[in-house]
Design a protein around this motif. Structure first.
Motif, short mmCIF file in Angstrom:
data_model
loop_
_atom_site.label_atom_id
_atom_site.label_comp_id
_atom_site.label_asym_id
_atom_site.label_seq_id
_atom_site.Cartn_x
_atom_site.Cartn_y
_atom_site.Cartn_z
N VAL A 64 0.86 -1.18 0.00
CA VAL A 64 0.00 0.00 0.00
C VAL A 64 0.90 1.24 0.00
CG1 VAL A 64 -1.67 1.35 1.33
CG2 VAL A 64 -1.91 -1.14 1.18
N ALA A 65 0.55 2.19 -0.84
CA ALA A 65 1.27 3.46 -0.89
C ALA A 65 0.26 4.59 -0.93
CB ALA A 65 2.17 3.52 -2.13
N THR A 66 0.72 5.80 -0.67
CA THR A 66 -0.16 6.97 -0.80
C THR A 66 0.54 8.04 -1.61
OG1 THR A 66 0.56 8.34 1.08
CG2 THR A 66 -0.91 6.49 1.58
N VAL A 67 -0.24 8.98 -2.08
CA VAL A 67 0.31 10.09 -2.86
C VAL A 67 1.07 11.07 -1.98
CG1 VAL A 67 -1.44 9.94 -4.67
CG2 VAL A 67 -1.86 11.39 -2.66
N TYR A 68 1.14 10.80 -0.67
CA TYR A 68 1.81 11.71 0.25
C TYR A 68 3.24 11.27 0.57
CZ TYR A 68 -2.93 13.40 0.71
OH TYR A 68 -4.18 13.88 0.43
N ARG A 69 3.70 10.19 -0.05
CA ARG A 69 5.10 9.83 0.13
C ARG A 69 5.95 10.70 -0.78
NH1 ARG A 69 6.14 3.83 -1.92
NH2 ARG A 69 4.93 3.46 -0.04
#
Length: 273
Positions: A64-69
């Motif tokens: 899982v990743a987010t656009v905030y990394r």
């Protein structure tokens, strides 16, 4: 003979299409689903070393990743993203923290005979059945940023590590090798929890695991001290941002910048947000 990339796309790609996953543009085997324009669920395979002549191994990875990394890169190989794309066996182990069995060994890699397309296809189907049973239900639950934080605590805790920062803005891992750090999610979600409840939950699971003789744990008092240090460090460094208005403002601006940059990057891979 069809390549493993082709067979992965046939088996996993077709099975995951109805669940909202799409294959990224390019040659790399990433299947990605977007949730709420902020969260990415990723499934891929990784070629593994095999010591048996005439055979090859592969593992299934997911994360899982987010656009905030700091950044998102699907142009590189899965090996380069292995620090946050967890192996299927890890999903089983972490989802069954108090159980002690050897089933995880069957999930470590899937072996197939070279130049045997039918055998590879059957192994890929087996890998899919295990992934559908073990990994997909976990990814399905990651539907918002708060749940995302909980997921990362269990399956990829290094992504939430916090570090020193200064007036020039440094929070979390900020060097070029730690682009996957998601520690700023605490700020994005306005998290002000003292984490005592989470600390107690983690300690309870650890106590049961130690009691059942599960490997991978130190003495109870050592684990307890480590959890408390994690809780205090996380809340202290997080709260220091809330208590420094100018730094908080810069971080919120940085989060918005990251979201915009990562959104553009994802669109270049053919992922709609």
């Amino acid at each position: 003979m069809a390549t493993i990339n082709t067979i992965f796309k046939q088996v996993f790609g077709e099975a995951l299409k109805s669940r909202g996953f799409v294959k990224v543009k390019g040659r790399q085997p990433y299947l990605v689903r977007v949730v709420g324009n902020e969260i990415l669920h990723v499934v891929a395979f990784k070629n593994e070393w095999c010591g048996e002549p005439g055979y090859k191994d592969f593992s299934i990875r997911g994360g899982v990743a987010t656009v905030y990394r700091k950044s998102i890169d699907f142009s590189c190989g899965v090996r380069d993203n292995s620090n946050w794309l967890c192996a299927l066996r890890k999903y089983y182990i972490e989802s069954n923290p108090t159980d002690f069995d050897d089933y995880w060994k069957e999930l470590t890699f899937f072996r197939y005979q070279m130049n045997n397309e039918g055998g590879l296809y059957r192994k890929m189907e087996q890998a899919w059945k295990e992934t559908e049973k073990i990994m997909l239900p976990i990814l399905d639950r990651v539907s918002d940023l708060d749940v995302c934080i909980e997921f990362l605590r269990v399956y990829n805790s290094t992504s939430l590590n916090v570090r020193e920062y200064d007036e020039n803005y440094r929070f979390g891992y900020e060097d070029d090798n730690e682009d996957d750090n998601e520690s700023l999610l605490y700020i994005q979600t306005d998290n002000r929890d003292d984490l005592v409840l989470k600390y107690n939950e983690m300690l309870d699971v650890t106590a049961k695991a130690i009691e059942n003789g599960k490997p991978g744990y130190g003495p109870y008092e050592v684990e307890k001290k480590a959890y408390e240090e994690w809780r205090v460090e996380t809340t202290t460094r997080r709260d220091s941002i809330y208590n420094t208005p100018k730094l908080y403002e810069r971080i919120m601006e940085e989060l918005e910048r990251r979201k915009k940059a990562n959104t553009e990057t994802l669109r270049s891979y053919g992922i709609d947000l």
